[in-house]
Scaffold this motif. Structure first.
Motif, PDB file in Angstrom:
ATOM      1  N   VAL A 143       0.864  -1.174   0.000  1.00 24.31           N
ATOM      2  CA  VAL A 143       0.000   0.000   0.000  1.00 24.31           C
ATOM      3  C   VAL A 143       0.901   1.224   0.000  1.00 24.31           C
ATOM      4  O   VAL A 143       1.599   1.496   0.980  1.00 24.31           O
ATOM      5  CB  VAL A 143      -0.935   0.013   1.234  1.00 24.31           C
ATOM      6  N   ASP A 144       0.926   1.923  -1.128  1.00 23.96           N
ATOM      7  CA  ASP A 144       1.695   3.161  -1.196  1.00 23.96           C
ATOM      8  C   ASP A 144       0.967   4.225  -0.387  1.00 23.96           C
ATOM      9  O   ASP A 144      -0.259   4.305  -0.403  1.00 23.96           O
ATOM     10  CB  ASP A 144       1.847   3.618  -2.645  1.00 23.96           C
ATOM     11  N   GLY A 145       1.708   5.010   0.364  1.00 22.81           N
ATOM     12  CA  GLY A 145       1.103   6.072   1.154  1.00 22.81           C
ATOM     13  C   GLY A 145       0.753   5.672   2.580  1.00 22.81           C
ATOM     14  O   GLY A 145       0.282   6.491   3.343  1.00 22.81           O
ATOM     15  N   MET A 146       0.978   4.410   2.933  1.00 22.03           N
ATOM     16  CA  MET A 146       0.744   3.970   4.318  1.00 22.03           C
ATOM     17  C   MET A 146       2.040   4.272   5.085  1.00 22.03           C
ATOM     18  O   MET A 146       2.975   3.491   5.063  1.00 22.03           O
ATOM     19  CB  MET A 146       0.419   2.460   4.354  1.00 22.03           C
ATOM     20  N   THR A 147       2.067   5.437   5.727  1.00 19.66           N
ATOM     21  CA  THR A 147       3.325   5.908   6.296  1.00 19.66           C
ATOM     22  C   THR A 147       3.388   5.908   7.818  1.00 19.66           C
ATOM     23  O   THR A 147       4.444   6.193   8.384  1.00 19.66           O
ATOM     24  CB  THR A 147       3.602   7.339   5.808  1.00 19.66           C
ATOM     25  N   CYS A 148       2.262   5.625   8.473  1.00 22.30           N
ATOM     26  CA  CYS A 148       2.270   5.709   9.936  1.00 22.30           C
ATOM     27  C   CYS A 148       1.309   4.682  10.540  1.00 22.30           C
ATOM     28  O   CYS A 148       0.577   4.006   9.827  1.00 22.30           O
ATOM     29  CB  CYS A 148       1.885   7.109  10.383  1.00 22.30           C
ATOM     30  N   ALA A 205      -1.936   2.495   9.036  1.00 21.62           N
ATOM     31  CA  ALA A 205      -2.023   1.039   9.184  1.00 21.62           C
ATOM     32  C   ALA A 205      -3.352   0.655   9.845  1.00 21.62           C
ATOM     33  O   ALA A 205      -3.991  -0.323   9.430  1.00 21.62           O
ATOM     34  CB  ALA A 205      -0.843   0.515   9.996  1.00 21.62           C
ATOM     35  N   ARG A 206      -3.785   1.424  10.827  1.00 23.08           N
ATOM     36  CA  ARG A 206      -5.066   1.143  11.479  1.00 23.08           C
ATOM     37  C   ARG A 206      -6.230   1.347  10.504  1.00 23.08           C
ATOM     38  O   ARG A 206      -7.189   0.573  10.503  1.00 23.08           O
ATOM     39  CB  ARG A 206      -5.241   2.010  12.727  1.00 23.08           C
ATOM     40  N   SER A 207      -6.133   2.360   9.661  1.00 18.95           N
ATOM     41  CA  SER A 207      -7.187   2.600   8.670  1.00 18.95           C
ATOM     42  C   SER A 207      -7.264   1.454   7.670  1.00 18.95           C
ATOM     43  O   SER A 207      -8.363   1.011   7.307  1.00 18.95           O
ATOM     44  CB  SER A 207      -6.933   3.917   7.928  1.00 18.95           C
ATOM     45  N   VAL A 208      -6.116   0.981   7.227  1.00 16.38           N
ATOM     46  CA  VAL A 208      -6.077  -0.151   6.300  1.00 16.38           C
ATOM     47  C   VAL A 208      -6.656  -1.395   6.981  1.00 16.38           C
ATOM     48  O   VAL A 208      -7.467  -2.119   6.392  1.00 16.38           O
ATOM     49  CB  VAL A 208      -4.638  -0.396   5.797  1.00 16.38           C
ATOM     50  N   THR A 209      -6.278  -1.616   8.221  1.00 15.69           N
ATOM     51  CA  THR A 209      -6.779  -2.776   8.970  1.00 15.69           C
ATOM     52  C   THR A 209      -8.288  -2.695   9.133  1.00 15.69           C
ATOM     53  O   THR A 209      -9.000  -3.687   8.904  1.00 15.69           O
ATOM     54  CB  THR A 209      -6.082  -2.870  10.345  1.00 15.69           C
ATOM     55  N   ALA A 216       0.135  -5.045   9.152  1.00 12.84           N
ATOM     56  CA  ALA A 216       0.497  -3.923   8.286  1.00 12.84           C
ATOM     57  C   ALA A 216       1.793  -3.305   8.792  1.00 12.84           C
ATOM     58  O   ALA A 216       1.922  -3.010   9.979  1.00 12.84           O
ATOM     59  CB  ALA A 216      -0.618  -2.888   8.274  1.00 12.84           C
ATOM     60  N   ASP A 217       2.759  -3.122   7.898  1.00  8.92           N
ATOM     61  CA  ASP A 217       4.068  -2.580   8.250  1.00  8.92           C
ATOM     62  C   ASP A 217       4.287  -1.249   7.515  1.00  8.92           C
ATOM     63  O   ASP A 217       4.679  -1.251   6.342  1.00  8.92           O
ATOM     64  CB  ASP A 217       5.149  -3.588   7.876  1.00  8.92           C
ATOM     65  N   PRO A 218       4.005  -0.117   8.175  1.00  4.12           N
ATOM     66  CA  PRO A 218       4.115   1.181   7.503  1.00  4.12           C
ATOM     67  C   PRO A 218       5.476   1.484   6.866  1.00  4.12           C
ATOM     68  O   PRO A 218       5.506   2.006   5.752  1.00  4.12           O
ATOM     69  CB  PRO A 218       3.770   2.192   8.602  1.00  4.12           C
ATOM     70  N   PRO A 219       6.613   1.183   7.503  1.00  2.00           N
ATOM     71  CA  PRO A 219       7.889   1.540   6.860  1.00  2.00           C
ATOM     72  C   PRO A 219       8.097   0.888   5.490  1.00  2.00           C
ATOM     73  O   PRO A 219       8.691   1.493   4.603  1.00  2.00           O
ATOM     74  CB  PRO A 219       8.943   1.055   7.849  1.00  2.00           C
ATOM     75  N   THR A 220       7.579  -0.312   5.301  1.00  2.63           N
ATOM     76  CA  THR A 220       7.756  -0.998   4.019  1.00  2.63           C
ATOM     77  C   THR A 220       6.519  -0.914   3.140  1.00  2.63           C
ATOM     78  O   THR A 220       6.581  -1.219   1.951  1.00  2.63           O
ATOM     79  CB  THR A 220       8.094  -2.492   4.230  1.00  2.63           C
ATOM     80  N   GLY A 221       5.374  -0.553   3.724  1.00  3.12           N
ATOM     81  CA  GLY A 221       4.124  -0.518   2.986  1.00  3.12           C
ATOM     82  C   GLY A 221       3.522  -1.889   2.757  1.00  3.12           C
ATOM     83  O   GLY A 221       2.527  -2.036   2.056  1.00  3.12           O
ATOM     84  N   ARG A 222       4.082  -2.898   3.387  1.00  2.00           N
ATOM     85  CA  ARG A 222       3.636  -4.277   3.172  1.00  2.00           C
ATOM     86  C   ARG A 222       2.454  -4.611   4.088  1.00  2.00           C
ATOM     87  O   ARG A 222       2.448  -4.256   5.257  1.00  2.00           O
ATOM     88  CB  ARG A 222       4.786  -5.232   3.453  1.00  2.00           C
ATOM     89  N   VAL A 223       1.489  -5.314   3.519  1.00  3.11           N
ATOM     90  CA  VAL A 223       0.329  -5.780   4.276  1.00  3.11           C
ATOM     91  C   VAL A 223       0.170  -7.272   4.029  1.00  3.11           C
ATOM     92  O   VAL A 223       0.195  -7.724   2.885  1.00  3.11           O
ATOM     93  CB  VAL A 223      -0.962  -5.043   3.846  1.00  3.11           C
TER      94      VAL A 223
END
Length: 64
Positions: A5-10, A14-18, A32-39
């Motif tokens: 997920v591009d733009g997931m920076t904090c 991550a909570r919003s994506v979850t 969800a890992d914000p530093p890498t953008g990986r979910v």
């Protein structure tokens, strides 16, 4: 399923994506890992359903 997920920076992002993913499948296990953008998601929902929910939350997903 794994995706980015591009733009997931904090943590808030991550909570919003979850929350978006769990709106489709409340039992989904989401990491969800914000530093890498990986979910990473363990779910019974389809990839299309998950991607649509994440995109609707303002975080366009892309395959890993």
């Amino acid at each position: 399923m794994d995706f980015h997920v591009d733009g997931m920076t904090c943590g808030g992002c991550a909570r919003s994506v979850t929350r978006a993913i769990q709106s489709v499948d409340p039992q989904a296990c989401v990491v969800a890992d914000p530093p890498t953008g990986r979910v990473q998601v363990q779910t019974t929902a389809s990839e299309a359903e998950i991607f649509a929910a994440v995109k609707d939350a303002g975080f366009p997903p892309r395959t890993a």
